[in-house]
Design a protein around this motif. Structure first.
Motif, PDB file in Angstrom:
ATOM      1  N   ALA A 109       0.835  -1.211   0.000  1.00  0.00           N
ATOM      2  CA  ALA A 109       0.000   0.000   0.000  1.00  0.00           C
ATOM      3  C   ALA A 109       0.864   1.254   0.000  1.00  0.00           C
ATOM      4  O   ALA A 109       0.607   2.208  -0.758  1.00  0.00           O
ATOM      5  CB  ALA A 109      -0.935  -0.007   1.214  1.00  0.00           C
ATOM      6  N   ILE A 110       1.904   1.261   0.816  1.00  0.00           N
ATOM      7  CA  ILE A 110       2.791   2.429   0.863  1.00  0.00           C
ATOM      8  C   ILE A 110       3.528   2.593  -0.465  1.00  0.00           C
ATOM      9  O   ILE A 110       3.687   3.704  -0.968  1.00  0.00           O
ATOM     10  CB  ILE A 110       3.773   2.306   2.045  1.00  0.00           C
ATOM     11  N   GLY A 111       3.951   1.490  -1.058  1.00  0.00           N
ATOM     12  CA  GLY A 111       4.607   1.552  -2.367  1.00  0.00           C
ATOM     13  C   GLY A 111       3.679   2.073  -3.444  1.00  0.00           C
ATOM     14  O   GLY A 111       4.079   2.867  -4.308  1.00  0.00           O
ATOM     15  N   PHE A 112       2.418   1.651  -3.407  1.00  0.00           N
ATOM     16  CA  PHE A 112       1.441   2.110  -4.390  1.00  0.00           C
ATOM     17  C   PHE A 112       1.190   3.608  -4.250  1.00  0.00           C
ATOM     18  O   PHE A 112       1.132   4.339  -5.252  1.00  0.00           O
ATOM     19  CB  PHE A 112       0.133   1.326  -4.233  1.00  0.00           C
ATOM     20  N   VAL A 113       1.060   4.073  -3.027  1.00  0.00           N
ATOM     21  CA  VAL A 113       0.862   5.504  -2.790  1.00  0.00           C
ATOM     22  C   VAL A 113       2.072   6.286  -3.305  1.00  0.00           C
ATOM     23  O   VAL A 113       1.927   7.327  -3.966  1.00  0.00           O
ATOM     24  CB  VAL A 113       0.605   5.791  -1.297  1.00  0.00           C
ATOM     25  N   LEU A 144       2.023  11.451 -10.527  1.00  0.00           N
ATOM     26  CA  LEU A 144       1.378  12.765 -10.527  1.00  0.00           C
ATOM     27  C   LEU A 144       2.391  13.913 -10.604  1.00  0.00           C
ATOM     28  O   LEU A 144       2.142  14.919 -11.280  1.00  0.00           O
ATOM     29  CB  LEU A 144       0.506  12.940  -9.291  1.00  0.00           C
ATOM     30  N   LEU A 145       3.512  13.776  -9.944  1.00  0.00           N
ATOM     31  CA  LEU A 145       4.460  14.886  -9.870  1.00  0.00           C
ATOM     32  C   LEU A 145       5.541  14.873 -10.958  1.00  0.00           C
ATOM     33  O   LEU A 145       6.096  15.919 -11.271  1.00  0.00           O
ATOM     34  CB  LEU A 145       5.135  14.906  -8.495  1.00  0.00           C
ATOM     35  N   VAL A 146       5.829  13.716 -11.542  1.00  0.00           N
ATOM     36  CA  VAL A 146       6.927  13.640 -12.511  1.00  0.00           C
ATOM     37  C   VAL A 146       6.421  13.312 -13.914  1.00  0.00           C
ATOM     38  O   VAL A 146       6.719  14.031 -14.869  1.00  0.00           O
ATOM     39  CB  VAL A 146       7.966  12.591 -12.064  1.00  0.00           C
ATOM     40  N   GLU A 147       5.682  12.255 -14.067  1.00  0.00           N
ATOM     41  CA  GLU A 147       5.287  11.797 -15.398  1.00  0.00           C
ATOM     42  C   GLU A 147       4.145  12.619 -15.981  1.00  0.00           C
ATOM     43  O   GLU A 147       4.129  12.898 -17.172  1.00  0.00           O
ATOM     44  CB  GLU A 147       4.910  10.313 -15.341  1.00  0.00           C
TER      45      GLU A 147
END
Length: 62
Positions: A43-47, A54-57
């Motif tokens: 879950a933490i990896g998915f977040v 959202l911020l790079v791609e």
């Protein structure tokens, strides 16, 4: 110095008392804990992945 030795001894006794109360988990308990921990890591990896997208791609596509 005597007070320091007393504090260290008292701390070690409390640690030993806790260790005496612990028990080895059963196989079922261990597997349950492992599954919950694994799901938390995923879950933490998915977040983190969503934040990365959202911020790079996403700005590159626009």
């Amino acid at each position: 110095m005597k007070e320091l030795n007393s504090n260290i001894g008292q701390t070690l006794r409390s640690y030993l008392r806790v260790l005496k109360l612990t028990k080895k988990p059963s196989r079922e308990e261990f597997l349950t804990i492992a599954k919950v921990a694994g799901l938390g890591i995923l879950a933490i990896g998915f977040v983190g992945f969503i934040i990365y997208v959202l911020l790079v791609e996403l700005p590159r596509m626009v």
